[in-house]
Design a protein around this motif. Structure first.
Motif, PDB file in Angstrom:
ATOM      1  N   PRO A   8       0.807  -1.133   0.018  1.00 22.78           N
ATOM      2  CA  PRO A   8       0.043  -0.016   0.212  1.00 22.78           C
ATOM      3  C   PRO A   8       0.912   1.285   0.183  1.00 22.78           C
ATOM      4  O   PRO A   8       2.003   1.302   0.488  1.00 22.78           O
ATOM      5  CB  PRO A   8      -0.670  -0.097   1.245  1.00 22.78           C
ATOM      6  N   LYS A   9       0.232   2.278  -0.408  1.00 28.41           N
ATOM      7  CA  LYS A   9       0.997   3.486  -0.597  1.00 28.41           C
ATOM      8  C   LYS A   9       1.440   3.927   1.075  1.00 28.41           C
ATOM      9  O   LYS A   9       0.430   3.754   1.932  1.00 28.41           O
ATOM     10  CB  LYS A   9       0.122   4.741  -0.893  1.00 28.41           C
ATOM     11  N   GLY A  10       2.550   4.538   1.019  1.00 28.03           N
ATOM     12  CA  GLY A  10       2.773   5.115   2.472  1.00 28.03           C
ATOM     13  C   GLY A  10       3.443   3.815   3.570  1.00 28.03           C
ATOM     14  O   GLY A  10       3.114   3.835   4.664  1.00 28.03           O
ATOM     15  N   TYR A  11       3.367   2.547   2.929  1.00 33.15           N
ATOM     16  CA  TYR A  11       3.696   1.207   3.321  1.00 33.15           C
ATOM     17  C   TYR A  11       4.645   1.517   4.647  1.00 33.15           C
ATOM     18  O   TYR A  11       5.757   2.251   4.596  1.00 33.15           O
ATOM     19  CB  TYR A  11       4.186   0.394   2.539  1.00 33.15           C
ATOM     20  N   PHE A  12       4.420   0.947   5.830  1.00 30.08           N
ATOM     21  CA  PHE A  12       5.460   0.744   7.129  1.00 30.08           C
ATOM     22  C   PHE A  12       5.177  -0.390   7.556  1.00 30.08           C
ATOM     23  O   PHE A  12       4.273  -0.671   8.178  1.00 30.08           O
ATOM     24  CB  PHE A  12       5.100   2.116   7.880  1.00 30.08           C
ATOM     25  N   SER A  13       6.475  -1.214   7.616  1.00 29.68           N
ATOM     26  CA  SER A  13       6.075  -2.625   8.263  1.00 29.68           C
ATOM     27  C   SER A  13       5.888  -2.510   9.526  1.00 29.68           C
ATOM     28  O   SER A  13       5.225  -3.459  10.147  1.00 29.68           O
ATOM     29  CB  SER A  13       7.309  -3.564   7.793  1.00 29.68           C
ATOM     30  N   GLY A  14       6.459  -1.428  10.284  1.00 26.70           N
ATOM     31  CA  GLY A  14       6.269  -1.519  11.786  1.00 26.70           C
ATOM     32  C   GLY A  14       6.934  -2.632  12.491  1.00 26.70           C
ATOM     33  O   GLY A  14       6.711  -2.766  13.810  1.00 26.70           O
ATOM     34  N   CYS A  15       7.743  -3.204  11.871  1.00 24.44           N
ATOM     35  CA  CYS A  15       8.543  -4.343  12.686  1.00 24.44           C
ATOM     36  C   CYS A  15       9.609  -3.641  13.828  1.00 24.44           C
ATOM     37  O   CYS A  15       9.886  -2.261  13.567  1.00 24.44           O
ATOM     38  CB  CYS A  15       9.432  -5.245  11.698  1.00 24.44           C
ATOM     39  N   THR A  16       9.731  -4.344  14.790  1.00 31.15           N
ATOM     40  CA  THR A  16      10.883  -3.978  15.962  1.00 31.15           C
ATOM     41  C   THR A  16      12.295  -3.798  15.095  1.00 31.15           C
ATOM     42  O   THR A  16      12.718  -4.908  14.962  1.00 31.15           O
ATOM     43  CB  THR A  16      10.727  -4.825  17.152  1.00 31.15           C
ATOM     44  N   LYS A  17      12.638  -2.701  14.901  1.00 29.63           N
ATOM     45  CA  LYS A  17      14.149  -2.613  14.353  1.00 29.63           C
ATOM     46  C   LYS A  17      15.277  -2.541  15.318  1.00 29.63           C
ATOM     47  O   LYS A  17      15.049  -2.237  16.439  1.00 29.63           O
ATOM     48  CB  LYS A  17      14.388  -1.490  13.497  1.00 29.63           C
ATOM     49  N   MET A  18      16.357  -3.445  15.096  1.00 28.36           N
ATOM     50  CA  MET A  18      17.632  -3.172  15.874  1.00 28.36           C
ATOM     51  C   MET A  18      17.841  -1.770  16.125  1.00 28.36           C
ATOM     52  O   MET A  18      17.969  -1.056  14.939  1.00 28.36           O
ATOM     53  CB  MET A  18      18.576  -4.061  15.155  1.00 28.36           C
ATOM     54  N   THR A  19      18.369  -1.644  17.204  1.00 26.77           N
ATOM     55  CA  THR A  19      18.872  -0.199  17.436  1.00 26.77           C
ATOM     56  C   THR A  19      20.241  -0.096  16.849  1.00 26.77           C
ATOM     57  O   THR A  19      20.940  -1.184  16.681  1.00 26.77           O
ATOM     58  CB  THR A  19      18.763   0.265  18.892  1.00 26.77           C
ATOM     59  N   VAL A  20      21.015   0.904  16.802  1.00 30.18           N
ATOM     60  CA  VAL A  20      22.302   1.151  16.495  1.00 30.18           C
ATOM     61  C   VAL A  20      23.175   0.322  17.148  1.00 30.18           C
ATOM     62  O   VAL A  20      24.097  -0.668  16.820  1.00 30.18           O
ATOM     63  CB  VAL A  20      22.884   2.569  16.409  1.00 30.18           C
ATOM     64  N   ALA A  21      23.005   0.294  18.691  1.00 29.16           N
ATOM     65  CA  ALA A  21      23.870  -0.462  19.468  1.00 29.16           C
ATOM     66  C   ALA A  21      23.693  -1.941  19.250  1.00 29.16           C
ATOM     67  O   ALA A  21      24.575  -2.804  19.446  1.00 29.16           O
ATOM     68  CB  ALA A  21      23.467   0.010  20.968  1.00 29.16           C
ATOM     69  N   GLU A  22      22.349  -2.257  19.052  1.00 26.25           N
ATOM     70  CA  GLU A  22      22.108  -3.697  18.754  1.00 26.25           C
ATOM     71  C   GLU A  22      22.712  -4.301  17.694  1.00 26.25           C
ATOM     72  O   GLU A  22      23.196  -5.457  17.471  1.00 26.25           O
ATOM     73  CB  GLU A  22      20.406  -4.035  18.992  1.00 26.25           C
ATOM     74  N   ILE A  23      22.709  -3.526  16.446  1.00 23.58           N
ATOM     75  CA  ILE A  23      23.323  -3.798  15.263  1.00 23.58           C
ATOM     76  C   ILE A  23      24.629  -4.137  15.607  1.00 23.58           C
ATOM     77  O   ILE A  23      25.310  -5.008  15.064  1.00 23.58           O
ATOM     78  CB  ILE A  23      23.306  -2.724  14.208  1.00 23.58           C
ATOM     79  N   GLU A  24      25.592  -3.104  16.453  1.00 18.68           N
ATOM     80  CA  GLU A  24      26.876  -3.238  16.603  1.00 18.68           C
ATOM     81  C   GLU A  24      27.107  -4.533  17.420  1.00 18.68           C
ATOM     82  O   GLU A  24      28.104  -5.302  17.253  1.00 18.68           O
ATOM     83  CB  GLU A  24      27.401  -1.918  17.418  1.00 18.68           C
ATOM     84  N   LYS A  25      26.278  -4.777  18.657  1.00 13.60           N
ATOM     85  CA  LYS A  25      26.545  -5.711  19.327  1.00 13.60           C
ATOM     86  C   LYS A  25      26.271  -7.090  18.489  1.00 13.60           C
ATOM     87  O   LYS A  25      26.946  -7.920  18.656  1.00 13.60           O
ATOM     88  CB  LYS A  25      25.212  -5.919  20.346  1.00 13.60           C
ATOM     89  N   MET A  26      25.243  -7.212  17.686  1.00 14.69           N
ATOM     90  CA  MET A  26      25.158  -8.507  16.912  1.00 14.69           C
ATOM     91  C   MET A  26      26.324  -8.556  16.285  1.00 14.69           C
ATOM     92  O   MET A  26      27.023  -9.756  15.854  1.00 14.69           O
ATOM     93  CB  MET A  26      23.791  -8.219  16.050  1.00 14.69           C
ATOM     94  N   ALA A  27      26.897  -7.430  15.521  1.00 22.91           N
ATOM     95  CA  ALA A  27      28.049  -7.620  14.389  1.00 22.91           C
ATOM     96  C   ALA A  27      29.347  -8.106  15.268  1.00 22.91           C
ATOM     97  O   ALA A  27      30.068  -9.025  14.958  1.00 22.91           O
ATOM     98  CB  ALA A  27      28.161  -6.328  13.688  1.00 22.91           C
ATOM     99  N   SER A  28      29.211  -7.660  16.413  1.00 28.37           N
ATOM    100  CA  SER A  28      30.665  -7.902  17.539  1.00 28.37           C
ATOM    101  C   SER A  28      30.355  -9.610  17.772  1.00 28.37           C
ATOM    102  O   SER A  28      31.558 -10.216  17.608  1.00 28.37           O
ATOM    103  CB  SER A  28      30.607  -7.226  18.331  1.00 28.37           C
ATOM    104  N   LEU A  29      29.213 -10.009  18.023  1.00 29.09           N
ATOM    105  CA  LEU A  29      28.951 -11.540  18.277  1.00 29.09           C
ATOM    106  C   LEU A  29      29.243 -12.267  17.233  1.00 29.09           C
ATOM    107  O   LEU A  29      30.264 -13.433  17.169  1.00 29.09           O
ATOM    108  CB  LEU A  29      27.734 -11.611  18.874  1.00 29.09           C
ATOM    109  N   PHE A  30      28.750 -11.862  16.033  1.00 30.94           N
ATOM    110  CA  PHE A  30      29.128 -12.565  14.746  1.00 30.94           C
ATOM    111  C   PHE A  30      30.877 -12.626  14.426  1.00 30.94           C
ATOM    112  O   PHE A  30      31.111 -13.573  13.960  1.00 30.94           O
ATOM    113  CB  PHE A  30      28.399 -12.212  13.516  1.00 30.94           C
ATOM    114  N   VAL A  31      31.169 -11.526  14.456  1.00 23.26           N
ATOM    115  CA  VAL A  31      32.716 -11.457  14.413  1.00 23.26           C
ATOM    116  C   VAL A  31      33.641 -12.383  15.315  1.00 23.26           C
ATOM    117  O   VAL A  31      34.297 -12.960  14.785  1.00 23.26           O
ATOM    118  CB  VAL A  31      33.200 -10.006  14.606  1.00 23.26           C
ATOM    119  N   GLN A  32      32.996 -12.319  16.435  1.00 27.32           N
ATOM    120  CA  GLN A  32      33.863 -13.338  17.385  1.00 27.32           C
ATOM    121  C   GLN A  32      33.616 -14.686  16.914  1.00 27.32           C
ATOM    122  O   GLN A  32      34.415 -15.432  17.127  1.00 27.32           O
ATOM    123  CB  GLN A  32      33.066 -13.453  18.855  1.00 27.32           C
TER     124      GLN A  32
END
Ligand code: SAM
Length: 327
Positions: free
Chosen positions: A34-58
């Motif tokens: 639909p026009k103006g679509y917004f999934s409304g999903c809970t997005k990872m915050t910047v800190a969460e993206i960094e945390k996830m990335a660091s765990l994957f890098v480990q």
């Protein structure tokens, strides 16, 4: 080390940082969006993206690609890029190119060397028909800007029979003058993208068309590369085919995905997703979940494809839309 049941070592993570996009490419967005679509999903915050990335890098990840939706529409994309640049990984990004001029300095400062830009047509009108937006000139300017600033530029073109297959020679002609590396991608099925086997312009069809107009040579395949690369001798750039549908390259797949809502996918076509974000928010150790998800990886194509691609029933495939997964 992240090794699956088939002995494949996974060291490449693609993180979707948003499921929003400023373009409306017909093959990526659900057709009934639909026009103006917004999934409304809970997005990872910047800190969460960094945390996830660091765990994957480990766990052994050596390369991270940011994607989306369009990664550069996320307001804090700059901070995400800056934070991830501190990790010992090759950081890279896939973008539609529209906002690249606003981020070029951030890319440089973050040590990004290679940028993938999606561009399905060299014709302004066809670009509009595919994307629903009048951004052709801006994208072309930004590709030139990336080249001027010495980035290695890969161009992703999804080729759909009857829509842009005839443009393949024109893309190759472009590589004569500009050092761009064009990758022709076979059209893949995702939820709501109106796919059918008859719309695939296959690897073989591409080579037949190209060989009628160019003399070219095959370049050596690199390990875990999705693209089969070619060069027209004397041309500044190269071209390649990503033959996901007719000649998949699952046997040495090294890729994992994290959606913007923090779900891990062990394959672009996996049915199952592992909710890492809820576990992270609950303070759980997510390393065992990452390994478990990887252990469930199927041998090929998420275990969802039949051999008869031409007649495959796309509605039987359980998956999200590409914009929602992160391409
Ligand atoms: N917005 C960014 C962009 O345009 O590159 C990143 C996300 S986009 C989903 C990533 C890549 O997926 C693009 O190169 C796009 O062409 C490709 N893609 C999306 N849907 C596809 C489909 N149905 N078949 C093949 N490739 C697809």
């Amino acid at each position: 080390m992240l090794k699956d049941r088939f002995g494949r070592i996974h060291d490449y993570l693609r993180i979707s940082i948003t499921d929003k996009c400023n373009l409306r490419c017909t093959y990526c967005n659900p057709v009934d969006l639909p026009k103006g679509y917004f999934s409304g999903c809970t997005k990872m915050t910047v800190a969460e993206i960094e945390k996830m990335a660091s765990l994957f890098v480990q766990q052994g990840i050596k390369k991270i690609r940011l994607t989306g939706g369009e990664p550069l529409v996320r307001k804090d994309a700059r901070e995400i890029i800056e934070r991830l640049s501190k990790y010992p990984v090759e950081l890279t990004i896939t973008t539609n190119g529209v906002f690249v001029h606003e981020y070029i300095d951030v890319f440089k400062a973050a040590g990004i060397k290679s940028v993938n830009v999606s561009l399905d047509s060299l014709n302004k009108k066809t670009f509009f028909d595919i994307t629903g937006r009048n951004e052709f000139e801006r994208v072309m300017q930004n590709i030139e800007l990336l080249l001027e600033k010495d980035f290695y530029v890969k161009i992703n073109s999804v080729i759909i029979k009857g829509i842009n297959d005839e443009e393949i020679p024109r893309f190759i002609e472009w590589t004569k003058y500009r050092p761009v590396h064009v990758r022709f991608i076979e059209f893949m099925p995702f939820a709501g993208n109106d796919w059918s086997g008859g719309k695939i312009f296959s690897y073989q069809e591409m080579l037949k068309l190209i060989s009628s107009q160019f003399d070219f040579i095959k370049l050596p395949d690199e390990k875990s590369q999705t693209a089969k690369k070619y060069l027209v001798p004397g041309y500044k750039g190269t071209f390649a085919v990503i033959s996901t549908m007719t000649q998949p390259f699952c046997s040495d797949c090294n890729r994992l995905r994290l959606t913007t809502d923090g779900k891990m996918k062990n394959c672009l076509f996996s049915k199952k997703e592992t909710d890492l974000l809820s576990a992270l928010r609950a303070g759980e150790d997510i390393a065992p979940l990452i390994r478990q998800c990887l252990f469930q990886k199927e041998e090929a194509m998420g275990g969802q494809f039949t051999d008869d691609i031409e007649n495959m029933d796309a509605s039987a495939i359980q998956n999200r839309s590409m914009i929602n997964i992160g391409g």
